[in-house]
Design an enzyme around this catalytic site. Structure first.
Site, PDB file in Angstrom:
ATOM      1  N   PHE A 213      -8.508 -11.142   0.328  1.00 24.97           N
ATOM      2  CA  PHE A 213      -7.812 -12.383   0.664  1.00 24.97           C
ATOM      3  C   PHE A 213      -8.638 -13.554   0.134  1.00 24.97           C
ATOM      4  O   PHE A 213      -9.720 -13.833   0.646  1.00 24.97           O
ATOM      5  CB  PHE A 213      -7.615 -12.468   2.184  1.00 24.97           C
ATOM      6  CG  PHE A 213      -7.263 -11.119   2.745  1.00 24.97           C
ATOM      7  CD1 PHE A 213      -6.154 -10.441   2.243  1.00 24.97           C
ATOM      8  CD2 PHE A 213      -8.069 -10.497   3.686  1.00 24.97           C
ATOM      9  CE1 PHE A 213      -5.848  -9.177   2.695  1.00 24.97           C
ATOM     10  CE2 PHE A 213      -7.770  -9.230   4.140  1.00 24.97           C
ATOM     11  CZ  PHE A 213      -6.661  -8.565   3.648  1.00 24.97           C
ATOM     12  N   ASP A 215      -9.968 -16.677  -0.105  1.00 25.10           N
ATOM     13  CA  ASP A 215     -10.144 -17.892   0.701  1.00 25.10           C
ATOM     14  C   ASP A 215     -11.334 -18.678   0.153  1.00 25.10           C
ATOM     15  O   ASP A 215     -11.647 -18.591  -1.028  1.00 25.10           O
ATOM     16  CB  ASP A 215     -10.341 -17.512   2.183  1.00 25.10           C
ATOM     17  CG  ASP A 215     -11.651 -16.783   2.414  1.00 25.10           C
ATOM     18  OD1 ASP A 215     -12.203 -16.216   1.447  1.00 25.10           O
ATOM     19  OD2 ASP A 215     -12.155 -16.801   3.557  1.00 25.10           O
ATOM     20  N   ASP A 283     -13.225  -6.720   2.273  1.00 26.82           N
ATOM     21  CA  ASP A 283     -12.977  -8.112   2.637  1.00 26.82           C
ATOM     22  C   ASP A 283     -13.582  -8.423   4.009  1.00 26.82           C
ATOM     23  O   ASP A 283     -14.254  -9.439   4.185  1.00 26.82           O
ATOM     24  CB  ASP A 283     -11.474  -8.406   2.662  1.00 26.82           C
ATOM     25  CG  ASP A 283     -11.205  -9.856   3.022  1.00 26.82           C
ATOM     26  OD1 ASP A 283     -11.155 -10.698   2.119  1.00 26.82           O
ATOM     27  OD2 ASP A 283     -11.084 -10.153   4.231  1.00 26.82           O
TER      28      ASP A 283
END
Ligand code: 56B
Length: 306
Positions: A213, A215, A283
């Site tokens: 993810f 970010d 992650d």
């Protein structure tokens, strides 16, 4: 998620502000092998969980708002999760679809016990309304119906979320081509998988298709591990906490190279150990260490996507 993986690789192949260092990847893989530190999903004890549909509703609301905390230096993701949890414990109907459509900024602040306007508060409210409206229109008001409609496929879940909720369509145009990240849509699948421990609402036969993810924490961690290298210009902007525009080449490269680097890491682990590790596990490891490292300098982009 194939389009996320493919477009990230394409960006990494042209990238000039961010470089994926294969020696850095080799070093990390030599050190950890296939022993990815296993982090308990709710390692911070901040989440609502009751084993049923209300948890799914909570997670969709959480991931609708799971972005951009940094402009308020005292605010973090933990405040969001624990605030939503407390609100739901206090009132089981607080995230009903009709109520989501009526939230105001001051009400959301009150719910999170936050004393001042939230960053991008207007957008947060708009996205809550969008979730409530579309849940009601297409899924009988319930996020669990949305999940049930996906036949235990994370890829179908991401496709369903991104087709129904425009706020989850996390993408950019890089050198004229559309690239995909789908950070909050993918994290919703991962949160279900983590919270329900791969069972019931968290059972996905294709959880291995999820990417990391992208970010602002994971790129910073990968840089600290020597996996990502930045141009001197980009390093300097991050060094003085300058803002990087959403959709700029720098921002797209930071996010895409992070996804690509972790895919390469997974490939190398498979070659060296024969084991297939999940992006979800990598992650969580990178993120959990990153958020607990106060000295980590991350890039700053005003975005509703992460
Ligand atoms: N790559 C990735 N990014 C994630 C998460 C999570 C939370 N995941 C849950 C999964 C298990 C745990 O129990 C967590 O609760 C949040 N973020 C992002 O980090 C940023 C946090 O900013 P700050 O609060 O200012 O440090 C913000 O962009 C936020 O969107 C994740 O897992 N992976």
């Amino acid at each position: 998620m194939e389009e996320v993986r493919a477009t990230a690789a394409w960006v990494a192949g042209q990238s000039s502000h961010v470089i994926v260092d294969s020696e850095g990847i080799e070093k990390v893989v030599e050190t950890i092998g296939d022993k990815i530190p296993q982090i308990e999903w709710d390692f911070e004890g901040i989440h609502y969980f009751d084993g049923g549909p209300l948890t799914v509703q909570y997670l969709l609301v959480l991931d609708a708002l799971n972005f951009c905390f940094w402009p308020d230096e005292d605010l973090s993701y933990d405040h969001l999760a624990s605030g939503l949890k407390a609100a739901l414990k206090n009132d089981k109907s607080v995230f009903d679809a009709d109520r989501l459509q009526k939230f105001t900024g001051p009400e959301l602040r009150e719910l999170l016990k936050w004393p001042r306007p939230l960053p991008l508060e207007g957008e947060r409210i708009r996205l809550l309304h969008e979730v409530g409206f579309e849940l009601e229109r297409s899924f009988g008001g319930k996020a669990c119906n949305l999940v049930d409609s996906c036949g235990k496929s994370a890829a179908k879940l991401v496709a369903t979320i991104t087709s129904h909720f425009p706020g989850f369509r996390d993408h950019a145009i890089y050198k004229g081509r559309q690239v995909f990240f789908y950070k909050r849509a993918q994290i919703f699948a991962a949160d279900l998988y983590g919270a329900f421990k791969g069972q019931t609402y968290g059972e996905f036969h294709d959880i291995s298709s999820v990417t990391i993810f992208a970010d602002y924490i994971v790129p910073a961690m990968l840089r600290q591990l020597g996996v990502l290298k930045y141009s001197s210009k980009l390093a300097s902007i991050i060094g003085y906490n300058g803002v990087i525009a959403s959709g700029s080449e720098e921002e797209v490269e930071l996010r895409a190279c992070s996804i690509y680097a972790v895919e390469k890491m997974k490939d190398l682990i498979r070659v060296k150990t024969g084991k297939q590790v999940l992006s979800v596990e990598l992650d969580l490891w990178l993120w959990a260490f990153g958020v607990q490292s106060p000295s980590l300098q991350h890039h700053r982009t005003l975005s509703i996507y992460y």
